[in-house]
Design an enzyme around this catalytic site. Sequence first.
Site, PDB file in Angstrom:
ATOM      1  N   HIS B  14      34.367  51.132  44.252  1.00 33.66           N
ATOM      2  CA  HIS B  14      32.950  51.511  44.215  1.00 33.66           C
ATOM      3  C   HIS B  14      32.424  51.640  45.643  1.00 33.66           C
ATOM      4  CE1 HIS B  14      31.267  47.067  44.320  1.00 33.66           C
ATOM      5  NE2 HIS B  14      32.107  47.308  45.286  1.00 33.66           N
ATOM      6  N   CYS B  33      29.736  48.341  52.598  1.00 32.94           N
ATOM      7  CA  CYS B  33      29.835  48.799  51.199  1.00 32.94           C
ATOM      8  C   CYS B  33      29.299  50.218  51.030  1.00 32.94           C
ATOM      9  CB  CYS B  33      29.066  47.858  50.273  1.00 32.94           C
ATOM     10  SG  CYS B  33      29.644  46.171  50.333  1.00 32.94           S
ATOM     11  N   HIS B  39      35.641  51.440  48.121  1.00 29.66           N
ATOM     12  CA  HIS B  39      36.582  50.343  48.398  1.00 29.66           C
ATOM     13  C   HIS B  39      36.773  49.606  47.077  1.00 29.66           C
ATOM     14  CE1 HIS B  39      32.606  48.564  48.717  1.00 29.66           C
ATOM     15  NE2 HIS B  39      33.171  47.439  48.300  1.00 29.66           N
ATOM     16  N   HIS B  41      38.047  46.198  44.390  1.00 30.75           N
ATOM     17  CA  HIS B  41      38.110  44.756  44.122  1.00 30.75           C
ATOM     18  C   HIS B  41      38.987  44.503  42.907  1.00 30.75           C
ATOM     19  CE1 HIS B  41      34.844  43.807  46.881  1.00 30.75           C
ATOM     20  NE2 HIS B  41      34.135  44.795  46.359  1.00 30.75           N
ATOM     21  N   ASP B  79      38.760  49.709  34.148  1.00 32.15           N
ATOM     22  CA  ASP B  79      39.965  49.345  34.902  1.00 32.15           C
ATOM     23  C   ASP B  79      40.593  50.560  35.576  1.00 32.15           C
ATOM     24  OD1 ASP B  79      41.941  47.617  35.864  1.00 32.15           O
ATOM     25  OD2 ASP B  79      43.269  48.045  34.167  1.00 32.15           O
ATOM     26  N   HIS B  80      40.889  50.411  36.861  1.00 29.68           N
ATOM     27  CA  HIS B  80      41.481  51.476  37.671  1.00 29.68           C
ATOM     28  C   HIS B  80      40.629  52.740  37.683  1.00 29.68           C
ATOM     29  CE1 HIS B  80      44.766  48.671  37.682  1.00 29.68           C
ATOM     30  NE2 HIS B  80      45.336  49.366  38.634  1.00 29.68           N
ATOM     31  N   GLU B 124      33.373  39.229  41.645  1.00 29.65           N
ATOM     32  CA  GLU B 124      33.801  40.378  42.461  1.00 29.65           C
ATOM     33  C   GLU B 124      34.947  39.943  43.368  1.00 29.65           C
ATOM     34  OE1 GLU B 124      31.065  43.423  44.530  1.00 29.65           O
ATOM     35  OE2 GLU B 124      31.698  42.050  46.116  1.00 29.65           O
TER      36      GLU B 124
END
Lengths: 140, 136
Positions: B14, B33, B39, B41, B79-80, B124
């Site tokens: 994100h 950010c 980037h 997490h 996810d991903h 996070e």
Amino acid sequence: MKAHLSRRYLFSASHRLHNDAMSAEENRATYSKCNNPHGHGHNYTLEVTVSGPVDERTGMVCNLVDLDQFVEREVLERFDHQNLNSLSEFSSTVPTTENLCEQIYDILQRGFRYAHLEKVRLEETMMNSFEYAGGRELLK
Amino acid sequence: MVYLTRKAEFSASHYYHNPEFTPEENQHIFGKCNNPNGHGHNYMLEVTVKGEVDPRSGFVVDLRQLKEIMNREVLDTLDHRFLNKEVPEFSRQIPTTENIAIAIWQRLEPKLKTAKLHRVRVYETPDLFVDFYGEA
């Protein structure tokens, strides 16, 4: 000044999830792999939370030695390295971790006198845990 | 009343950017950010439901059903993924951990039948997490 104290303990036990009142098919559908007749085991992590005023002389809510001794004697000696289904607590209830959590809460509630019992939290695996506060809502 | 918590992990990327801010404001408020390339997490999700223990099954909720709902409603979507570009909730909202927790609550809450959703917690990183209890 009131404070909460939590202490964690480890024990290992086996269980089989099976209700005699259900048919074999219903047991398999409800409990899936956990219905395996030979049972299976977990490393449970027990987290006990007690609260009370911080004693001005000791700086403690309760002495950890008293809590450890009680949990060791009344809980760990009872459940560690046991097959839960073979214990009288589970002669007529299924040893799900929900029911085990309530049993452990009741043992502490009945016998532990050094601080107020807030809740019992029981981790069945790294991914599942259960909490019981005597039927009370948990604090947010 | 017993509370059950199920964890799940998802990984996503994100970035934080508000088109109503100037580039300087975005950079000032969001810092690193704000990098538009994003980037990532490894998020850890904890879903807590509450209810009475069914006397026949001994369960608060069927864990398989809860896992299926979490997989279908949350993990398959997040996810991903690049949250800003691929998840509808974040086409207009900034995918902060706060907004991710709220979006997950809104996805799960209507699908849970037997037990009531109590809390959504999203980590996070191991040092930062958000709790959402469905409060306005």
